[in-house]
Write an enzyme that holds these catalytic residues in place. Structure first.
Site, PDB file in Angstrom:
ATOM      1  CB  CYS A  32      22.263  -4.613  17.851  1.00 22.34           C
ATOM      2  SG  CYS A  32      20.894  -5.304  18.796  1.00 22.34           S
ATOM      3  CB  CYS A  67      17.048  -2.531  22.859  1.00 17.52           C
ATOM      4  SG  CYS A  67      18.730  -2.139  22.329  1.00 17.52           S
TER       5      CYS A  67
END
Length: 324
Positions: free
Chosen positions: A54, A131
């Site tokens: 990402c 994340c």
């Protein structure tokens, strides 16, 4: 990035209050300078890690007591989304007061759990779960620098997804905690299977010992054996008396499907289970005959007797079948 930079209300509702607060008010963001670490009698460690999935990146600062290996201070800087900031902040907080050897055991699961408002509600949407993996990796990077060893030396377990560096135990725990049933869900939560896809099932460009489809199948089998009602067909090996009402209904339907229903349908009939009630030592199963079976004299005698015998044989000897 904070609240103002998120678009839409639906996904926002899936964040815990802890996460939304840390997005705008991180408690451990900043750096540790060498002179600050020396003033604490500590050694400064600075580690960087970036997530190719990402584009997020995090820098972790540790002030470590060289005599005890205790992390006296921990801070971070992050380039990325709000979830990356919240995860990194939580990761830095979890490191404080631990030895380096203890900190390296912190996983992305620990980070995500620490951000929950309640134990059973995930702290972030599934598509943002990866994340917290970055926080896990940067800890290993910092520990490897401090201990002067390779990052891979901390990998005590089998890595299922090499691209995202996701271990077998992490995948098993994430699948179990969140009752995942599809490859897409696994990828959302962990990023495993999101890249080269070799870890999903046999036939990729690399042969694997364990595939994601194997882990999902294993989870479904565990649920069945445990008598879970989370979307699996209940196993009839479970004591019928110990099942919930829903499990009893599903088990009864399964036995009828496997042994009775086809014969009824061939004659233009069927049977519907209306209710199951405990009556002393007995389990009374109330049914209704449908189609050509409704009103048929043999249905109320021979068919009813056969149905009761099969259910008693397959499920419990104290079952009674009662037509309504």
């Amino acid at each position: 990035m904070g609240i103002d930079s998120l678009v839409g209300g639906t996904i926002w509702d899936e964040y815990s209050d802890k996460v939304t607060d840390l997005m705008n008010n991180p408690q451990n963001m900043g750096d540790i300078k060498k002179e600050d670490a020396e003033a604490m009698g500590a050694k400064l460690i600075v580690a960087d890690f970036g997530a190719e999935s990402c584009g997020d990146a995090v820098r972790l600062y540790w002030a470590v007591d060289p005599e005890t290996d205790v992390i006296k201070e921990s801070k971070f800087k992050s380039f990325g989304c709000g979830t990356a900031i919240a995860s990194s902040d939580t990761m830095a907080e979890l490191c404080k007061g631990k030895t380096v050897q203890e900190a390296v055991k912190i996983t992305n699961i620990d980070v995500e759990l620490a951000m929950r408002d309640t134990p059973d509600t995930p702290s972030v949407p599934p598509q943002k779960m990866h994340c917290s993996v970055m926080a896990y990796d940067v800890i290993k990077k910092a520990a490897s620098q401090y201990m002067n060893v390779d990052m891979e030396s901390f990998e005590e377990e089998v890595i299922v997804c090499e691209c995202a560096r996701v271990s077998l135990s992490t995948l098993q725990e994430v699948i179990r905690l969140n009752d995942l049933t599809t490859i897409e869900q696994v990828a959302d939560y962990t990023k495993a299977g999101a890249f080269c896809k070799s870890c999903i099932k046999p036939g990729g460009h690399e042969d694997m010992d364990i595939y994601l489809v194997d882990l999902l199948e294993e989870h479904e089998k565990e649920k069945m054996l445990a008598g879970s009602t989370l979307g699996s067909t209940p196993g009839i090996d479970i004591d019928f008396a110990q099942m919930t009402v829903v499990q009893k209904l599903k088990a009864t339907e399964k036995v009828i499907d496997d042994n009775i229903r086809q014969m009824l349908v061939m004659d233009g009939g069927d049977v519907e289970i209306l209710d199951i009630k405990e009556n002393g030592i007995n389990f009374d199963i109330y049914i209704k005959f449908l189609g050509s079976c409704d009103g048929c004299s043999s249905a109320d005698t021979g068919t009813l007797y056969a149905l009761e015998n099969v259910l008693q044989d397959k499920l419990d000897k104290n079952i009674r079948v009662l037509p309504l």
